[in-house]
Every structure is written in C-alpha cells, then in structure tokens.
Design a protein around this motif. Structure first.
Motif, PDB file in Angstrom:
ATOM      1  N   SER A  31      31.267 -77.384   4.105  1.00 33.54           N
ATOM      2  CA  SER A  31      31.440 -78.649   4.815  1.00 33.54           C
ATOM      3  C   SER A  31      30.637 -78.667   6.105  1.00 33.54           C
ATOM      4  O   SER A  31      30.022 -79.684   6.465  1.00 33.54           O
ATOM      5  N   GLU A  75      34.864 -80.368  -6.633  1.00 35.73           N
ATOM      6  CA  GLU A  75      35.358 -81.643  -6.102  1.00 35.73           C
ATOM      7  C   GLU A  75      34.943 -81.841  -4.644  1.00 35.73           C
ATOM      8  O   GLU A  75      34.691 -82.964  -4.199  1.00 35.73           O
ATOM      9  N   THR A  77      32.167 -81.180  -3.353  1.00 37.70           N
ATOM     10  CA  THR A  77      30.765 -81.598  -3.225  1.00 37.70           C
ATOM     11  C   THR A  77      30.575 -83.088  -3.476  1.00 37.70           C
ATOM     12  O   THR A  77      29.473 -83.614  -3.252  1.00 37.70           O
ATOM     13  N   ALA A  78      31.597 -83.785  -3.929  1.00 32.27           N
ATOM     14  CA  ALA A  78      31.460 -85.198  -4.285  1.00 32.27           C
ATOM     15  C   ALA A  78      30.989 -86.014  -3.084  1.00 32.27           C
ATOM     16  O   ALA A  78      31.589 -85.962  -2.009  1.00 32.27           O
ATOM     17  N   GLY A  79      29.899 -86.759  -3.278  1.00 29.66           N
ATOM     18  CA  GLY A  79      29.375 -87.641  -2.244  1.00 29.66           C
ATOM     19  C   GLY A  79      28.678 -86.958  -1.093  1.00 29.66           C
ATOM     20  O   GLY A  79      28.279 -87.608  -0.129  1.00 29.66           O
ATOM     21  N   LYS A  80      28.502 -85.629  -1.150  1.00 36.88           N
ATOM     22  CA  LYS A  80      27.956 -84.894  -0.009  1.00 36.88           C
ATOM     23  C   LYS A  80      26.423 -84.851   0.020  1.00 36.88           C
ATOM     24  O   LYS A  80      25.831 -84.614   1.056  1.00 36.88           O
ATOM     25  N   ARG A  81      25.764 -84.999  -1.105  1.00 35.35           N
ATOM     26  CA  ARG A  81      24.308 -84.862  -1.225  1.00 35.35           C
ATOM     27  C   ARG A  81      23.822 -83.488  -0.766  1.00 35.35           C
ATOM     28  O   ARG A  81      22.699 -83.315  -0.301  1.00 35.35           O
ATOM     29  N   SER A 104      27.053 -79.979  -7.521  1.00 41.14           N
ATOM     30  CA  SER A 104      26.462 -81.078  -6.761  1.00 41.14           C
ATOM     31  C   SER A 104      27.159 -82.383  -7.105  1.00 41.14           C
ATOM     32  O   SER A 104      27.374 -82.688  -8.292  1.00 41.14           O
ATOM     33  N   ASP A 105      27.496 -83.135  -6.089  1.00 46.06           N
ATOM     34  CA  ASP A 105      28.063 -84.479  -6.245  1.00 46.06           C
ATOM     35  C   ASP A 105      29.233 -84.519  -7.225  1.00 46.06           C
ATOM     36  O   ASP A 105      29.307 -85.372  -8.104  1.00 46.06           O
ATOM     37  N   GLY A 106      30.152 -83.576  -7.088  1.00 46.18           N
ATOM     38  CA  GLY A 106      31.376 -83.590  -7.870  1.00 46.18           C
ATOM     39  C   GLY A 106      31.243 -83.095  -9.302  1.00 46.18           C
ATOM     40  O   GLY A 106      32.128 -83.372 -10.122  1.00 46.18           O
ATOM     41  N   GLY A 296      21.130 -84.176  -8.827  1.00 50.06           N
ATOM     42  CA  GLY A 296      21.551 -85.321  -8.026  1.00 50.06           C
ATOM     43  C   GLY A 296      20.626 -85.576  -6.857  1.00 50.06           C
ATOM     44  O   GLY A 296      19.603 -84.922  -6.656  1.00 50.06           O
ATOM     45  N   ARG A 299      19.895 -84.559   0.137  1.00 52.56           N
ATOM     46  CA  ARG A 299      19.431 -85.164   1.383  1.00 52.56           C
ATOM     47  C   ARG A 299      18.205 -84.450   1.921  1.00 52.56           C
ATOM     48  O   ARG A 299      18.048 -83.232   1.769  1.00 52.56           O
TER      49      ARG A 299
END
Length: 629
Positions: A31, A75, A77-81, A104-106, A296, A299
């Motif tokens: 995180s 879970e 990693t969801a939405g984290k890029r 990656s990404d959930g 995915g 960033r």
C-alpha cells in the motif's frame, strides 16, 4: 508523460511459517509503495510463508494459510494500478512448486515457477518442491483464482511496459529464464530470492546484477530475503540491488532489522532502444514457449525522484574507476592511430596545436603512440599558427608543452596570408564576420596539409565529439584531417584524459597541462581574447549530457529537459538548461552534412557520431519534430 515507471523492491519483516503475519506486513508495504506511484512492487522468494519452512511446506495448514494470504493480497491490488509480485508455495495436485505470484487489479495474472531447484546451503528444495517441468502457460487454480503458470511468462502492462520474473538460482543456469524473457520482450526482470549470505556475497551479487542487466539490455532487480528469514544454519541479509545496462542504480544496506524498500525509476523504451542497436541481442531466436500475460494498466512514475541520472554519463561516477577509464581510453586512441601510421607507411605526424584542450589531447595521443611503436618523439611535428585572436597564454602553453613532450615545434603566423586572402576576395578585414573567422581556420588546415605533404606525414585532427554534435567546426577547415583521434571523445571526457596525463608527467609539463585545463574554451578567431565558446553555445556539460541521452536512448526534447533538470538540480547550470537545449536541438539537426564527411577515427565510448556506424542520418532531414516538445 515521459514513459518512466517506478519499481519497488521490498524485503519485509516476516515470521517463518506465519503466513497471516507475513500477509499483513506485505500488504502494508504494498500500500505504501502504491501511494508512491510504483508500477510494480516485488517481494522475496517464498515471502508469503518464509523460505526456510522445510517440511512444513508439506503441511496443508501452511498451504491453506498461504492461499488465504494470496487471496487477501490479490483483493488488495484492486484499482491500485500497481502490480504485486510475491513468492509463495503453489500446490498443484500432488506437487508443490516454488512460485512467484503476479497480482494486478484484483486478479492473479500468472504464477512463475522455479525451474532449477537447489539442495545447497542447507535448503532441501528437491525434497519439497517440483521443478517447473512441462508447465508453459498451463492454467492452474490456487486461492480461488485460475491463472497461467510456467517459466516463460511475460507480463505486459499499459504503455509498453513488459516485465518478467525469475526465482533465485534460476538466474545461475546456463540458459536462465531471464534470457528467454528478455528475448520475448521483457525490459525489466525481477529476481526474487532467499539466498543465504556468505562472505563476499554482496560484491558477487552486485557484479552479477550488473552483468545480467548489461547482457539483457534492460533493468534487472535482485530482491533478497531479509534477516528475519534467517533460521537454523542459514543467515539472510535482505540485500536488494538494481542495475540498468551494466550499472548499479540502486542498492540497499544489508542486515537491516526493519523493512527494507528500494525504489528505481526506469524508462522501458530505453531498453528497446539499446536492444535495437545491439546485433548480438536481435540475432537471437525468440523463445517459442513464452506466454504474454496482460498485467492491466500500470501507472507511470509521477516524477523522477528515484531516477539514477548522472551529470556526466561519459565518465564513471566512482573516482576509483576514472583512472582505469583514462588509461584504457589512451590505449585505444593510440592503437587506432598506430594502425593508421602502419597502414600509410608514414613516419611523421603533423598536429596543429593551439594551447586548447582538443589539440592538447591530440598531441598527447600522438606522443604516446610514438612511444608505443618505437618512433622518436621528434616524429611529431607540432605546428602553432597564431592568428588575430591568439593570446599569449595559449601560444606559450602550446609551444612549451610541445617542447616538454619532445616534439618538433614550428610556428607559422597566419595573419599575413589571411590578409592577402581578404584582399583577393575583397573582404574588409575590419568586418569580423564568419568569413573573418573561417578564413583563419581554413588557412590553418591548408598549412597543416601542405606541411604533411612535404614531410610524407599525416595530419592528425583535433575536433571532438561535442563539437561534432553541434557542428562547431569550420567545414573544410578544422573539420578535416587524415585521421581524428578525438572524434568520439566529448569535452567532459577530454578534461579527465588531460588531467590523467598530467598526473603522470613531470612537474613542468604538469603545470602547463593544468593551465590548459584552466583556460576557457575558445576558438580564438576574434581579437581581444573575449571569445568564449560556452558563452555562445552554452555549457559543454549540458551538451554532452544531451548528446548521450539523445543518441543512446532517442530521448525527446521534453525528456532531455526533464532529465537535465533532475541531474543538474541545485547547481548553477539548472537555470541554463532551456537555452542550451535550444542550441543543441537546432544545431544538431542542421549540421549533419559536416558529420557525413567527417574523418576516420577510433570509436571508444557508448555514443558516437561517425557516419559509418555511429550515427547515420540524411544531411537534409526536417528538424521540426525535434525543435518543439
């Protein structure tokens, strides 16, 4: 955006065989690095459980807790890029694999399996784990997710980033997975390991990481398990090393008792650029069994805070390596000149010496070459040709230096002949324009060529890489010679080479060379002694920086500005970047016609402008794409 991505390698505090605790620590670090803008975060081999669990790996309670932990991390990693690479045991039927899960990404994008197991340093891998075997993109199920598994997985993120993972001693194989991953497009390779430390391990690991990054023409990151992995007879150090194209760009301290995180910013397109120019890489056959997996949208780096960028990329940062570079460079320059002397059958070398840096290095190389091929130093004819702007300081330094080196010294004033030439063409000698300046340069070249013809000699040129990049030379004047030893040597490197020779010289010669180093760079074509090249063109440190990243990586104007801003932040040159960049982009684009007919000379560095292989471009291309962001 400039195409840079941030990568985080982390060695967390963990407890052996406590997957729940380890999951929490990994999630916290993940995180934090996601907030920092990382595109990927990588954790050590078997970090979900600890690598030294031994036969506990065959206990279902440990495997079940690893499955729960992996589900939780997926879970997270969801939405984290931000992709997450974590080491985990992977049970498949009756077998257990040493794996790296890429999340990656959930979702779980894939499982990279360790291919070459080891039974040394007290780790009985073959007793517990199975080698990757026939798995090559085969889908497996774990933690409630189904994903491809194998050793040839290449993970592709948005924006062109591709990365791969290899585990521990797989990197030591004759044909390591990383080679196949790179051939399949991975520009960044993560090696996650739980290697036990020995005396000398750090230096060996650093060398290995640099060698792999150079061989793969990309970024290679080794992420090792930390001290809390230590158990029974083994000690781990948490050593993290990142290297790009043969140079260490980030490194952690070892034996840290807390969490260790190392960040690196890198542009994957740089890897593609270097590979494109490396025939040995492109000639290799792509790996037929690789599988490209969608990772995915990852960033891009929000800034360049963790970019390792050097102000002087032509010279090693480590002072202990500069002397070796200088010695090696002199040997290469002399070897090239010696071959030209041998091929032409000449016994004499003619050099125009001005008391400036360029001609000083040329003279030094000529003298050193004569020593190497057993010619007397008087074989070098050093010609000083004072003109309208020549100062007493530079003239004296040129003559004194040539005398101290044992070369023949001739002085041929050019003023009378240039004035006659002005009379012939009807030019007013009080008009100090380009005709006034270039007539002197061409007269000097004519004198050198004629002396060489009379002596059965060759003219050794003095123009350097920096001048070639900017076209700062008179066409058919100082632009021409029969061999140019400086053609791939930039100004910043010239200074180090001259200082190196001075350190080997007698006190008298050292004093002269040091004064040459202290003299402002000038063509000395205008009266008054106030014509300073860097006041006209901008600082050569900036120009050498631009030419390196422009030629080696194809950096755009915007990227050059950003890179220079990072490298020269807090220095007096920071405020001069834009003006120097304007000059560089304009002059580099319009002066190709001079480079296309440049003299032969030795290529000794990573960047060259020789039209026969270093830089091939049409003379009349449109520069519009390079003159604006």
């Amino acid at each position: 955006m400039l195409g840079f991505y941030r990568f985080a390698a982390a060695s967390p505090v963990l407890r052996v065989a406590d997957a729940e605790y380890n999951t929490r620590r990994i999630a916290e670090l993940y995180s934090a690095v996601a907030v920092s803008g990382a595109a990927a975060a990588v954790f050590p081999e078997l970090s979900l459980t600890g690598a030294s669990c031994g036969d506990l790996f065959m206990q279902s309670v440990l495997l079940d807790s690893a499955s729960e932990g992996l589900r939780f991390l997926t879970e997270a990693t969801a939405g984290k890029r931000t992709a997450l690479v974590v080491g985990t045991p992977l049970p498949v039927g009756s077998r257990i694999f040493n794996a790296a899960a890429v999340l990656s990404d959930g979702r779980i994008c894939g499982f990279v399996l360790k291919k070459y197991l080891n039974d040394f340093q007290g780790i009985p891998e073959r007793r517990i784990f199975s080698p990757s075997g026939e798995f090559a993109g085969t889908c497996v199920e774990f933690a409630g997710y189904e994903a491809p598994a194998g050793t040839g997985l290449v993970f592709r993120g948005g924006g062109g980033l591709c990365f791969g993972v290899e585990i521990g001693c797989d990197a030591l194989a004759v044909q390591p997975p990383s080679s196949q991953l790179a051939l399949s497009g991975a520009q960044v390779i993560f090696n996650i390991s739980a290697e036990q430390e020995r005396c000398g391990s750090a230096a060996r690991r650093r060398r290995f990481t640099e060698q792999r990054s150079a061989s793969l023409c990309g970024l290679y990151i080794c992420c090792g398990a930390g001290v809390h992995e230590s158990s029974t007879d083994g000690v781990c150090a948490g050593h993290i090393v990142a290297a790009a194209e043969g140079r260490t760009v980030a490194e952690s301290k070892r034996f840290n008792r807390g969490n260790t995180v190392v960040f690196t910013d890198y542009n994957p397109s740089w890897s593609d650029r270097v590979r494109n120019k490396t025939p040995g890489f492109n000639d290799c056959e792509p790996y037929a069994r690789s599988t490209v997996v969608d990772a995915g949208l990852l960033r891009e780096s929000p800034d360049l805070d963790f970019l390792h960028i050097e102000q002087n990329p032509f010279v090693p940062e480590d002072p202990s390596l500069v002397r070796d570079m200088c010695s090696e460079s002199f040997e290469m320059l002399c070897a090239g000149l010696a071959k030209r002397v041998e091929a032409t059958g000449t016994k004499r070398l003619v050099v125009g010496v001005s008391g400036g840096l360029d001609s000083t290095l040329t003279l030094l190389v000529c003298v050193w070459t004569c020593d190497r091929i057993c010619l007397p130093r008087k074989s070098v004819c050093a010609v000083t040709m004072p003109g309208f702007g020549t100062t007493g300081r530079t003239k004296s330094n040129a003559e004194r230096m040539a005398e101290l080196l044992g070369a023949e010294v001739r002085t041929v004033p050019i003023g009378p002949s240039v004035l006659r030439h002005f009379s012939d063409i009807g030019h007013d000698p009080d008009k100090h324009d380009v005709v006034y300046e270039n007539a002197q340069a061409r007269e000097r070249t004519q004198i050198l060529m004629d002396i060489a013809n009379g002596e059965n000699a060759i003219v050794v040129g003095t123009g350097d890489l920096s001048e070639s990049a900017l076209g700062w030379c008179t066409f058919n004047g100082d632009h021409m010679s029969m061999y140019n030893v400086n053609c791939s040597v930039p100004k910043t490197m010239l200074r180090h080479l001259t200082a190196y020779f001075a350190s080997l010289s007698s006190p008298d010669l050292k004093s002269v060379l040091n004064d040459v180093l202290a003299t402002p760079v000038s063509p000395e074509l205008l009266p008054g002694g106030s014509q300073h090249t860097e006041n006209i063109l901008g600082n050569y440190e900036l120009h050498d920086f631009f030419v390196y990243y422009f030629i080696r990586y194809g950096a755009s104007r915007a990227a050059l500005r950003a890179l220079a801003g990072k490298a020269f932040s807090g220095t007096p040159l920071a405020g001069k970047i834009d003006s120097a960049l304007d000059v560089f982009m304009r002059r580099f684009s319009t002066q190709q016609f001079k480079r296309n007919v440049s003299s032969d000379g030795p290529s000794i560095g990573p960047v060259g402008l020789c039209p026969r292989g270093g830089w091939c471009a049409p003379s009349d291309y449109s520069p519009s794409l390079w003159l604006s962001d």
